[in-house]
Design a protein around this motif. Structure first.
Motif, PDB file in Angstrom:
ATOM      1  N   ALA A 162      -7.949  -6.377 -13.645  1.00 28.71           N
ATOM      2  CA  ALA A 162      -9.256  -6.877 -13.207  1.00 28.71           C
ATOM      3  C   ALA A 162      -9.124  -7.643 -11.892  1.00 28.71           C
ATOM      4  CB  ALA A 162      -9.858  -7.766 -14.281  1.00 28.71           C
ATOM      5  N   ILE A 163      -8.061  -8.407 -11.737  1.00 25.86           N
ATOM      6  CA  ILE A 163      -7.839  -9.138 -10.490  1.00 25.86           C
ATOM      7  C   ILE A 163      -7.603  -8.154  -9.344  1.00 25.86           C
ATOM      8  CG2 ILE A 163      -6.252 -10.706  -9.294  1.00 25.86           C
ATOM      9  CD1 ILE A 163      -5.864 -12.105 -12.004  1.00 25.86           C
ATOM     10  N   GLY A 164      -6.869  -7.084  -9.620  1.00 26.51           N
ATOM     11  CA  GLY A 164      -6.647  -6.049  -8.609  1.00 26.51           C
ATOM     12  C   GLY A 164      -7.937  -5.375  -8.183  1.00 26.51           C
ATOM     13  N   GLY A 185      -9.649  -5.193   6.208  1.00 23.26           N
ATOM     14  CA  GLY A 185     -10.258  -4.827   4.937  1.00 23.26           C
ATOM     15  C   GLY A 185      -9.519  -3.697   4.240  1.00 23.26           C
ATOM     16  N   ILE A 186      -9.088  -2.711   5.010  1.00 23.92           N
ATOM     17  CA  ILE A 186      -8.315  -1.606   4.432  1.00 23.92           C
ATOM     18  C   ILE A 186      -6.984  -2.124   3.901  1.00 23.92           C
ATOM     19  CG2 ILE A 186      -7.076   0.517   5.015  1.00 23.92           C
ATOM     20  CD1 ILE A 186      -9.409   1.182   6.900  1.00 23.92           C
ATOM     21  N   ALA A 187      -6.344  -3.024   4.630  1.00 21.22           N
ATOM     22  CA  ALA A 187      -5.066  -3.580   4.176  1.00 21.22           C
ATOM     23  C   ALA A 187      -5.243  -4.368   2.880  1.00 21.22           C
ATOM     24  CB  ALA A 187      -4.476  -4.473   5.262  1.00 21.22           C
ATOM     25  N   VAL A 188      -6.303  -5.161   2.799  1.00 26.26           N
ATOM     26  CA  VAL A 188      -6.558  -5.932   1.575  1.00 26.26           C
ATOM     27  C   VAL A 188      -6.835  -4.988   0.407  1.00 26.26           C
ATOM     28  CG1 VAL A 188      -8.174  -7.538   0.489  1.00 26.26           C
ATOM     29  CG2 VAL A 188      -7.317  -8.005   2.778  1.00 26.26           C
ATOM     30  N   SER A 189      -7.587  -3.929   0.650  1.00 30.70           N
ATOM     31  CA  SER A 189      -7.879  -2.961  -0.404  1.00 30.70           C
ATOM     32  C   SER A 189      -6.603  -2.270  -0.886  1.00 30.70           C
ATOM     33  CB  SER A 189      -8.873  -1.914   0.084  1.00 30.70           C
ATOM     34  OG  SER A 189     -10.119  -2.493   0.321  1.00 30.70           O
ATOM     35  N   LEU A 190      -5.746  -1.896   0.044  1.00 29.93           N
ATOM     36  CA  LEU A 190      -4.500  -1.239  -0.350  1.00 29.93           C
ATOM     37  C   LEU A 190      -3.575  -2.181  -1.111  1.00 29.93           C
ATOM     38  CD1 LEU A 190      -3.679   0.979   2.739  1.00 29.93           C
ATOM     39  CD2 LEU A 190      -4.398   1.711   0.465  1.00 29.93           C
ATOM     40  N   ILE A 191      -3.560  -3.443  -0.741  1.00 29.56           N
ATOM     41  CA  ILE A 191      -2.777  -4.423  -1.496  1.00 29.56           C
ATOM     42  C   ILE A 191      -3.316  -4.529  -2.915  1.00 29.56           C
ATOM     43  CG2 ILE A 191      -2.271  -6.891  -1.700  1.00 29.56           C
ATOM     44  CD1 ILE A 191      -2.057  -6.923   1.375  1.00 29.56           C
ATOM     45  N   GLY A 192      -4.637  -4.522  -3.043  1.00 31.08           N
ATOM     46  CA  GLY A 192      -5.241  -4.593  -4.369  1.00 31.08           C
ATOM     47  C   GLY A 192      -4.923  -3.372  -5.205  1.00 31.08           C
ATOM     48  N   ILE A 193      -4.972  -2.189  -4.597  1.00 29.62           N
ATOM     49  CA  ILE A 193      -4.741  -0.956  -5.341  1.00 29.62           C
ATOM     50  C   ILE A 193      -3.263  -0.758  -5.647  1.00 29.62           C
ATOM     51  CG2 ILE A 193      -4.869   1.562  -5.215  1.00 29.62           C
ATOM     52  CD1 ILE A 193      -7.399   1.178  -3.491  1.00 29.62           C
ATOM     53  N   ILE A 194      -2.452  -0.752  -4.600  1.00 29.81           N
ATOM     54  CA  ILE A 194      -1.038  -0.415  -4.765  1.00 29.81           C
ATOM     55  C   ILE A 194      -0.244  -1.598  -5.309  1.00 29.81           C
ATOM     56  CG2 ILE A 194       1.053   0.286  -3.544  1.00 29.81           C
ATOM     57  CD1 ILE A 194      -0.761   1.840  -1.626  1.00 29.81           C
ATOM     58  N   GLY A 195      -0.553  -2.788  -4.840  1.00 28.24           N
ATOM     59  CA  GLY A 195       0.247  -3.942  -5.219  1.00 28.24           C
ATOM     60  C   GLY A 195      -0.091  -4.540  -6.566  1.00 28.24           C
ATOM     61  N   ILE A 196      -1.374  -4.577  -6.924  1.00 28.60           N
ATOM     62  CA  ILE A 196      -1.768  -5.296  -8.133  1.00 28.60           C
ATOM     63  C   ILE A 196      -2.138  -4.346  -9.272  1.00 28.60           C
ATOM     64  CG2 ILE A 196      -3.356  -6.996  -9.077  1.00 28.60           C
ATOM     65  CD1 ILE A 196      -3.585  -8.165  -6.247  1.00 28.60           C
ATOM     66  N   ASN A 247      -1.652  -1.066  -9.601  1.00 35.44           N
ATOM     67  CA  ASN A 247      -0.576  -0.157  -9.971  1.00 35.44           C
ATOM     68  C   ASN A 247       0.484  -0.856 -10.822  1.00 35.44           C
ATOM     69  OD1 ASN A 247       0.774   2.298 -10.006  1.00 35.44           O
ATOM     70  ND2 ASN A 247       1.966   1.788  -8.190  1.00 35.44           N
ATOM     71  N   ARG A 248       0.848  -2.066 -10.471  1.00 37.71           N
ATOM     72  CA  ARG A 248       1.840  -2.803 -11.262  1.00 37.71           C
ATOM     73  C   ARG A 248       1.328  -3.128 -12.650  1.00 37.71           C
ATOM     74  NH1 ARG A 248       4.269  -7.077  -6.900  1.00 37.71           N
ATOM     75  NH2 ARG A 248       5.163  -5.524  -5.523  1.00 37.71           N
ATOM     76  N   ALA A 249       0.032  -3.401 -12.758  1.00 39.51           N
ATOM     77  CA  ALA A 249      -0.543  -3.705 -14.069  1.00 39.51           C
ATOM     78  C   ALA A 249      -0.491  -2.482 -14.977  1.00 39.51           C
ATOM     79  CB  ALA A 249      -1.981  -4.186 -13.916  1.00 39.51           C
ATOM     80  N   TYR A 250      -0.753  -1.320 -14.426  1.00 44.02           N
ATOM     81  CA  TYR A 250      -0.706  -0.107 -15.243  1.00 44.02           C
ATOM     82  C   TYR A 250       0.725   0.344 -15.517  1.00 44.02           C
ATOM     83  CZ  TYR A 250      -5.707   0.401 -15.157  1.00 44.02           C
ATOM     84  OH  TYR A 250      -7.043   0.198 -15.338  1.00 44.02           O
ATOM     85  N   LEU A 251       1.645   0.084 -14.604  1.00 42.99           N
ATOM     86  CA  LEU A 251       3.036   0.460 -14.842  1.00 42.99           C
ATOM     87  C   LEU A 251       3.693  -0.422 -15.899  1.00 42.99           C
ATOM     88  CD1 LEU A 251       4.415   1.311 -11.306  1.00 42.99           C
ATOM     89  CD2 LEU A 251       3.940   2.873 -13.181  1.00 42.99           C
ATOM     90  N   LYS A 252       3.155  -1.615 -16.091  1.00 41.49           N
ATOM     91  CA  LYS A 252       3.703  -2.509 -17.104  1.00 41.49           C
ATOM     92  C   LYS A 252       3.530  -1.915 -18.506  1.00 41.49           C
ATOM     93  CE  LYS A 252       3.013  -6.777 -16.308  1.00 41.49           C
ATOM     94  NZ  LYS A 252       2.365  -8.096 -16.149  1.00 41.49           N
ATOM     95  N   ASN A 253       2.434  -1.205 -18.724  1.00 45.13           N
ATOM     96  CA  ASN A 253       2.153  -0.577 -20.020  1.00 45.13           C
ATOM     97  C   ASN A 253       2.177   0.940 -19.918  1.00 45.13           C
ATOM     98  OD1 ASN A 253       1.698  -3.120 -21.159  1.00 45.13           O
ATOM     99  ND2 ASN A 253      -0.404  -3.124 -20.403  1.00 45.13           N
ATOM    100  N   ALA A 254       3.113   1.470 -19.166  1.00 42.51           N
ATOM    101  CA  ALA A 254       3.184   2.923 -18.953  1.00 42.51           C
ATOM    102  C   ALA A 254       3.509   3.642 -20.252  1.00 42.51           C
ATOM    103  CB  ALA A 254       4.233   3.242 -17.906  1.00 42.51           C
TER     104      ALA A 254
END
Length: 60
Positions: free
Chosen positions: A3-5, A36-47, A49-56
């Motif tokens: 949700a934070i991502g 804005g694009i950089a912030v969006s990519l940080i949200g998608i790839i950085g936050i 993606n890691r949240a979903y990989l934790k419960n892969a």
């Protein structure tokens, strides 16, 4: 964390959208859009993606 991502991604989108209301030079608009694009990519790839990989599924 997912949700934070999503919130960070949406804030990046709003930052890019805010650049449309600027009456200054094109360089300032371009810089704001790129930020804005950089912030969006940080949200998608950085936050998110890691949240979903934790419960892969392959880690079960």
């Amino acid at each position: 964390m997912a949700a934070i991502g999503l919130i960070v991604t949406f804030l990046g989108f709003l930052l890019s959208l805010f650049s449309l209301s600027l009456a200054s030079s094109n360089g300032a608009r371009l810089g704001l859009v790129l930020a804005g694009i950089a912030v969006s990519l940080i949200g998608i790839i950085g936050i998110v993606n890691r949240a979903y990989l934790k419960n892969a599924i392959w880690k079960r």
